[in-house]
Write a protein that holds these residues in place. Structure first.
Motif, PDB file in Angstrom:
ATOM      1  N   ALA A 120       8.485 -40.095 -12.740  1.00 47.44           N
ATOM      2  CA  ALA A 120       8.913 -39.946 -11.330  1.00 47.44           C
ATOM      3  C   ALA A 120       9.344 -38.775 -10.807  1.00 47.44           C
ATOM      4  N   ALA A 121      10.515 -38.439 -11.449  1.00 48.80           N
ATOM      5  CA  ALA A 121      11.271 -37.332 -11.317  1.00 48.80           C
ATOM      6  C   ALA A 121      10.692 -36.144 -11.613  1.00 48.80           C
ATOM      7  N   VAL A 126       7.436 -30.624 -10.739  1.00 47.75           N
ATOM      8  CA  VAL A 126       5.921 -29.831 -11.390  1.00 47.75           C
ATOM      9  C   VAL A 126       4.729 -30.438 -10.694  1.00 47.75           C
ATOM     10  N   PRO A 127       4.342 -29.983  -9.841  1.00 47.88           N
ATOM     11  CA  PRO A 127       3.016 -30.536  -9.212  1.00 47.88           C
ATOM     12  C   PRO A 127       1.829 -30.033 -10.272  1.00 47.88           C
ATOM     13  N   GLY A 128       0.854 -31.070 -10.468  1.00 51.08           N
ATOM     14  CA  GLY A 128      -0.231 -30.775 -11.475  1.00 51.08           C
ATOM     15  C   GLY A 128       0.068 -31.063 -12.659  1.00 51.08           C
ATOM     16  N   LEU A 129       1.240 -31.728 -12.997  1.00 54.40           N
ATOM     17  CA  LEU A 129       1.585 -32.139 -14.449  1.00 54.40           C
ATOM     18  C   LEU A 129       0.609 -33.143 -14.938  1.00 54.40           C
ATOM     19  N   ALA A 136      11.266 -35.898 -19.799  1.00 54.02           N
ATOM     20  CA  ALA A 136      12.107 -34.501 -19.963  1.00 54.02           C
ATOM     21  C   ALA A 136      13.266 -34.487 -20.161  1.00 54.02           C
ATOM     22  N   ILE A 137      13.822 -33.488 -20.578  1.00 55.25           N
ATOM     23  CA  ILE A 137      15.296 -33.078 -20.586  1.00 55.25           C
ATOM     24  C   ILE A 137      15.549 -32.141 -19.263  1.00 55.25           C
ATOM     25  N   ASP A 138      16.473 -32.712 -18.333  1.00 53.83           N
ATOM     26  CA  ASP A 138      16.709 -31.816 -17.214  1.00 53.83           C
ATOM     27  C   ASP A 138      17.839 -30.935 -17.234  1.00 53.83           C
ATOM     28  N   GLN A 139      17.826 -29.686 -17.066  1.00 56.72           N
ATOM     29  CA  GLN A 139      19.097 -28.809 -17.243  1.00 56.72           C
ATOM     30  C   GLN A 139      19.241 -28.168 -15.603  1.00 56.72           C
TER      31      GLN A 139
END
Length: 373
Positions: A120-121, A126-129, A136-139
């Protein structure tokens, strides 16, 4: 022409330029007179790795041992206006839980900022993923680096500090005597210096051999980057996206996509050029991640990233050859760590005490003596 300097730094890319600037700054701060030559084999500085970098400041890039250098460089880069907020995502699929766990374990106590996020995040960023990329890991603190601006900044500081930049000055011979070094340059000129600094990047081991030092196994590896026009165009605020397994990275750049297959192909020191197979591989991997349609390859280039056998940089005096100082092996993280690395390098080279930027850095971790037989 024959000139005499206290220090001769070979290589005027980011490594050599930043070290020259920091040495000049340290000398001026202490009221000392220090003559420094910055030698560049090409017509202009930064032609090779520095001029071809798609650099970003990403806290975990390079591994846990590099994080201290990266974090120590952050304030300098931010305050100088060299960073632009980007954010980064290490993308993963079902089956990548082990890779995510290993990432979190490796960097848990480094001071890097990151968290795990779900599909959801990801969808809002990232549209089109494609659907299978669902974690994912978010940095959030990742940033773009103005590489050209930072390189020019250090060259300017070096020039202001009295450093002499000599282009078209490839070292072809280096002889050590009680008085220091005598360097023969391509074209017939000679130069003398008390200390010889190896900031030659992909040519670091070659320069060591010329100087009679033992090569450390610093290996140049080719990295390919493609500028791609896509439909739709990537959002300008999209994060840097990396594969948690190291298969790709991409980010937006002025309405286009900068994309790499994260290749590391062994290469001789050279003017690196992209291989069509690597370009095709990059596009193929992008299509496995997003639904975007590749329209046209607008640019493609390659650079050489040079690593020591343990993939850590090499800073310090050679343990066997007097007056020979290593400042090399900085891989793909040499730009994001340049401020702290250059400050530490200058302190080691000149025998100066640490300051607030470098006080937490473990210089022994990067010392060339770790490779002593």
């Amino acid at each position: 022409m024959s000139l005499r300097f206290d220090i001769a730094i070979v290589g005027a890319g980011m490594a050599g330029a930043s070290l020259a600037a920091e040495c000049a700054r340290a000398a001026c701060t202490n009221g000392a007179k220090l003559s420094i030559a910055l030698l560049e084999a090409e017509d202009a500085p930064g032609y090779h790795a520095t001029g071809r970098s798609a650099a970003f400041w990403e806290e975990c890039y390079g591994g846990p041992e590099i994080v201290p250098l990266t974090l120590a460089s952050g304030s300098y880069l931010r305050e100088g206006g060299f960073l632009g907020r980007r954010g980064a995502l290490y993308l993963a699929r079902e089956g990548d839980e082990g890779a995510l766990d290993r990432f979190e374990g490796r960097f848990a106590d480094t001071g890097a900022t990151f968290s795990r996020i779900d599909r959801a995040a990801l969808e809002s960023r990232v549209p089109g993923l494609r659907a299978e990329w669902d974690r994912a890991i978010d940095q959030p603190d990742c940033a773009d680096i103005d590489v050209g601006g930072l390189h020019a900044h250090y060259l300017g500081l070096a020039r202001k500090g009295g450093v002499t930049l000599l282009t078209r000055s490839r070292v072809v011979a280096a002889n050590r005597s009680a008085d220091g070094w005598t360097l023969d340059l391509a074209g017939g000129d000679t130069l003398s210096a008390g200390t010889l600094v190896n900031a030659a990047g992909a040519w670091a081991d070659m320069l060591a051999q010329i100087a009679g030092a033992r090569p450390l196994g610093i290996a140049p590896l080719r990295r390919t980057v493609v500028q791609l026009q896509t439909d739709p165009a990537p959002p300008a605020d999209m994060p840097l996206c990396l594969d948690i397994n190291g298969g790709f990275y991409f980010k937006p750049e002025n309405g286009r996509l900068w994309l790499s297959p994260h290749d590391e192909t062994p290469s001789a020191p050279c003017d690196a050029a992209p291989e069509e197979m690597d370009v095709a591989l990059a596009i193929d991997r992008l299509e496995a991640v997003t639904t975007w349609k590749p329209l046209r390859v607008e640019r493609k280039w390659a650079g050489l990233r040079s690593f020591a056998p343990d993939r850590l940089p090499v800073y310090g005096f050679d343990p066997q050859v007097g007056g020979f100082f290593w400042f090399a092996g900085q891989g793909g993280y040499g730009i994001q760590t340049a401020p702290a690395a250059a400050r530490l390098g200058a302190q080691l080279l000149l025998g100066r005490p640490r300051d607030t930027m470098t006080e937490r850095l473990d210089a022994d971790l990067y010392a060339p003596s770790r490779f002593a037989p």
